[in-house]
Each structure stands twice: as structure tokens, then as C-alpha cells.
Write a protein that holds these residues in place. Structure first.
Motif, PDB file in Angstrom:
ATOM      1  N   ASP A  69      24.473 -35.759  78.185  1.00 35.95           N
ATOM      2  CA  ASP A  69      23.576 -34.605  78.111  1.00 35.95           C
ATOM      3  C   ASP A  69      23.578 -33.924  76.744  1.00 35.95           C
ATOM      4  N   ALA A  70      24.159 -34.543  75.727  1.00 36.78           N
ATOM      5  CA  ALA A  70      24.181 -33.948  74.386  1.00 36.78           C
ATOM      6  C   ALA A  70      22.767 -33.758  73.849  1.00 36.78           C
ATOM      7  N   ARG A  71      21.836 -34.635  74.235  1.00 44.30           N
ATOM      8  CA  ARG A  71      20.451 -34.518  73.773  1.00 44.30           C
ATOM      9  C   ARG A  71      19.826 -33.209  74.246  1.00 44.30           C
ATOM     10  N   LYS A  72      20.275 -32.694  75.414  1.00 43.98           N
ATOM     11  CA  LYS A  72      19.738 -31.435  75.941  1.00 43.98           C
ATOM     12  C   LYS A  72      20.104 -30.252  75.061  1.00 43.98           C
ATOM     13  N   ASP A  73      21.130 -30.420  74.225  1.00 43.93           N
ATOM     14  CA  ASP A  73      21.587 -29.335  73.359  1.00 43.93           C
ATOM     15  C   ASP A  73      20.715 -29.156  72.117  1.00 43.93           C
ATOM     16  N   GLY A  97      26.269 -26.851  74.471  1.00 49.89           N
ATOM     17  CA  GLY A  97      26.332 -26.683  75.916  1.00 49.89           C
ATOM     18  C   GLY A  97      27.617 -27.185  76.534  1.00 49.89           C
ATOM     19  N   SER A  98      28.557 -27.612  75.704  1.00 47.42           N
ATOM     20  CA  SER A  98      29.830 -28.103  76.245  1.00 47.42           C
ATOM     21  C   SER A  98      30.847 -26.965  76.286  1.00 47.42           C
ATOM     22  N   SER A  99      32.001 -27.258  76.830  1.00 48.42           N
ATOM     23  CA  SER A  99      33.048 -26.234  76.961  1.00 48.42           C
ATOM     24  C   SER A  99      34.043 -26.267  75.809  1.00 48.42           C
ATOM     25  N   THR A 100      33.809 -27.126  74.814  1.00 47.68           N
ATOM     26  CA  THR A 100      34.714 -27.214  73.667  1.00 47.68           C
ATOM     27  C   THR A 100      33.927 -27.142  72.364  1.00 47.68           C
ATOM     28  N   THR A 101      34.608 -26.777  71.296  1.00 45.73           N
ATOM     29  CA  THR A 101      33.999 -26.800  69.964  1.00 45.73           C
ATOM     30  C   THR A 101      33.619 -28.242  69.657  1.00 45.73           C
ATOM     31  N   ALA A 102      32.416 -28.449  69.110  1.00 46.54           N
ATOM     32  CA  ALA A 102      31.932 -29.814  68.890  1.00 46.54           C
ATOM     33  C   ALA A 102      31.122 -29.907  67.604  1.00 46.54           C
ATOM     34  N   SER A 103      31.043 -31.128  67.099  1.00 44.51           N
ATOM     35  CA  SER A 103      30.186 -31.434  65.957  1.00 44.51           C
ATOM     36  C   SER A 103      29.053 -32.316  66.448  1.00 44.51           C
ATOM     37  N   ALA A 123      20.310 -34.790  60.632  1.00 47.81           N
ATOM     38  CA  ALA A 123      20.948 -33.514  60.358  1.00 47.81           C
ATOM     39  C   ALA A 123      22.290 -33.504  61.078  1.00 47.81           C
ATOM     40  N   GLY A 124      23.160 -32.631  60.640  1.00 49.26           N
ATOM     41  CA  GLY A 124      24.467 -32.525  61.276  1.00 49.26           C
ATOM     42  C   GLY A 124      24.922 -31.092  61.376  1.00 49.26           C
ATOM     43  N   VAL A 125      25.713 -30.819  62.394  1.00 48.60           N
ATOM     44  CA  VAL A 125      26.323 -29.512  62.605  1.00 48.60           C
ATOM     45  C   VAL A 125      27.809 -29.762  62.822  1.00 48.60           C
ATOM     46  N   VAL A 126      28.648 -29.005  62.140  1.00 47.27           N
ATOM     47  CA  VAL A 126      30.096 -29.198  62.229  1.00 47.27           C
ATOM     48  C   VAL A 126      30.739 -27.994  62.903  1.00 47.27           C
ATOM     49  N   ASP A 127      31.635 -28.268  63.838  1.00 45.09           N
ATOM     50  CA  ASP A 127      32.473 -27.257  64.494  1.00 45.09           C
ATOM     51  C   ASP A 127      31.681 -26.105  65.102  1.00 45.09           C
ATOM     52  N   LEU A 128      30.763 -26.444  66.000  1.00 46.02           N
ATOM     53  CA  LEU A 128      29.977 -25.431  66.696  1.00 46.02           C
ATOM     54  C   LEU A 128      30.732 -25.006  67.957  1.00 46.02           C
ATOM     55  N   GLU A 129      31.000 -23.712  68.058  1.00 53.50           N
ATOM     56  CA  GLU A 129      31.746 -23.165  69.200  1.00 53.50           C
ATOM     57  C   GLU A 129      30.939 -23.329  70.489  1.00 53.50           C
ATOM     58  N   PRO A 130      31.597 -23.359  71.653  1.00 57.38           N
ATOM     59  CA  PRO A 130      30.878 -23.433  72.928  1.00 57.38           C
ATOM     60  C   PRO A 130      29.897 -22.270  73.051  1.00 57.38           C
ATOM     61  N   GLY A 131      28.658 -22.570  73.392  1.00 60.79           N
ATOM     62  CA  GLY A 131      27.624 -21.545  73.508  1.00 60.79           C
ATOM     63  C   GLY A 131      27.026 -21.125  72.180  1.00 60.79           C
ATOM     64  N   GLY A 132      27.616 -21.545  71.066  1.00 60.09           N
ATOM     65  CA  GLY A 132      27.111 -21.198  69.735  1.00 60.09           C
ATOM     66  C   GLY A 132      25.859 -21.977  69.405  1.00 60.09           C
ATOM     67  N   SER A 133      25.092 -21.484  68.423  1.00 55.92           N
ATOM     68  CA  SER A 133      23.858 -22.179  68.030  1.00 55.92           C
ATOM     69  C   SER A 133      23.763 -22.264  66.513  1.00 55.92           C
ATOM     70  N   ALA A 134      22.994 -23.233  66.066  1.00 52.85           N
ATOM     71  CA  ALA A 134      22.753 -23.432  64.634  1.00 52.85           C
ATOM     72  C   ALA A 134      21.368 -24.045  64.479  1.00 52.85           C
ATOM     73  N   VAL A 135      20.699 -23.710  63.378  1.00 52.70           N
ATOM     74  CA  VAL A 135      19.400 -24.301  63.048  1.00 52.70           C
ATOM     75  C   VAL A 135      19.584 -25.109  61.777  1.00 52.70           C
ATOM     76  N   LYS A 136      19.159 -26.356  61.811  1.00 54.82           N
ATOM     77  CA  LYS A 136      19.300 -27.273  60.676  1.00 54.82           C
ATOM     78  C   LYS A 136      17.970 -27.934  60.375  1.00 54.82           C
ATOM     79  N   LYS A 137      17.826 -28.393  59.138  1.00 52.71           N
ATOM     80  CA  LYS A 137      16.623 -29.112  58.719  1.00 52.71           C
ATOM     81  C   LYS A 137      16.958 -30.587  58.596  1.00 52.71           C
ATOM     82  N   ALA A 138      16.172 -31.419  59.279  1.00 50.04           N
ATOM     83  CA  ALA A 138      16.312 -32.875  59.186  1.00 50.04           C
ATOM     84  C   ALA A 138      15.183 -33.368  58.287  1.00 50.04           C
ATOM     85  N   GLN A 139      15.507 -33.744  57.081  1.00 49.54           N
ATOM     86  CA  GLN A 139      14.514 -34.182  56.100  1.00 49.54           C
ATOM     87  C   GLN A 139      14.276 -35.677  56.238  1.00 49.54           C
TER      88      GLN A 139
END
Length: 161
Positions: A69-73, A97-103, A123-139
Motif C-alpha cells: 500500500d505504499a503507492r497509496k501514500d 501512512g505507515s507506523s514507522t519513519t520511512a524513506s 523523486a525521493g523523500v528521506v526519513d518521513l515521520e509517521p503521518g508526516g508529509s512532504a512535497v517533491k518535484k519529479a523532473q
């Protein structure tokens, strides 16, 4: 001066004799081994490099894809083409959407009006806390035609250590 020249000639002669003796002993030690007396056999019948197909992915545990379900995130928030250079990009929002910090690693495809893939990006996101969000640009890489659309092709969520 004559004594120095004579002494030099004696030393040179001794060096030449020493090198000649050393070369003679080395020549005997590097001789080729005797020819094999093994009997002749017919060539192997079949392809020695042919492998049996795997029934399961042997690298499944190493792939980094930890949950289906990572795609749902990940959602696409914008899909734009730069009119000056013709490159496509996508803005993606990642909500852990997971219960642990994830990249996260997000792979994008850019499709022309007929649905054919014309470019890829990521694009990549590093060390995103559970419930946290980030916006990235995929070129995307390369120029694309007007009317190109964006699609998420793959998402990997890996727990951070």
C-alpha cells in the motif's frame, strides 16, 4: 682516470656475467608444461548458460518494497510542461501512512497523448515521520510534446533505521 675506467669495465663485465647466469637458470624454470594426455571427449550437448526460470522473485526481500500500500501514500498534485525547454515535471505529495519513519522512492512516467511513455523521472523523500508529509518535484529527463501527462509507475517505502 685510467684506473677508474678500468675498474668500471671490470664491474660492467661482472654484471653482464651475473645477468647471463641468472637468465639461464630462469629459462629452465619457465618451460611449458608437457602436453595433456587426457582422452578426447565430445562437446557438451545443450546450453550450459541456460537457467531454469524462478517461480518466485529471488530478490523480493532485498527490493526495498516493504508494503503493497505504499503507492497509496503518494499523490500527484501538479503535472506541468516547461514551454521554454519542453521538459515535463510532476509535483508529488507523500504522506507516510505507515507506523514507522520511512524513506520513499517515487518513479514517474510521462505519457504522450496516445499513452506512450516519452520520459521518466523520479523523486525521493528521506526519513518521513509517521503521518508526516512532504512535497517533491519529479523532473522528467528529456523534451516531451505538449499534452504530456504524468503517472506514478512505482513507489518504494523503506523503514528508516
Amino acid at each position: 682516470m685510467t684506473l677508474a675506467v678500468g675498474g668500471g669495465l671490470i664491474v660492467a663485465g661482472a654484471v653482464v656475467a651475473l645477468v647471463h647466469a641468472a637468465m639461464s637458470s630462469v629459462q629452465d624454470s619457465i618451460a611449458l608444461p608437457p602436453r595433456s594426455e587426457a582422452p578426447y571427449s565430445e562437446p557438451y550437448e545443450g546450453d550450459p548458460y541456460e537457467e531454469e526460470p524462478y517461480e518466485e522473485d529471488p530478490y523480493a526481500e532485498e527490493s526495498g518494497a516493504t508494503e503493497p500500500d505504499a503507492r497509496k501514500d503518494v499523490t500527484i498534485t501538479a503535472c506541468t510542461r516547461d514551454p521554454q525547454i519542453g521538459g515535463q515535471s510532476a509535483k508529488v505529495k507523500v504522506v507516510n501512512g505507515s507506523s514507522t519513519t520511512a524513506s520513499y522512492t517515487i518513479m514517474m512516467e510521462f505519457l504522450d497523448e496516445d499513452g506512450a511513455k516519452v520520459a521518466e523521472g523520479g523523486a525521493g523523500v528521506v526519513d518521513l515521520e509517521p503521518g508526516g508529509s512532504a512535497v517533491k518535484k519529479a523532473q522528467g529527463l528529456g523534451e516531451v510534446p505538449p499534452g504530456t501527462t504524468c503517472r506514478i509507475s512505482d513507489v518504494w517505502r523503506t523503514p528508516s533505521d
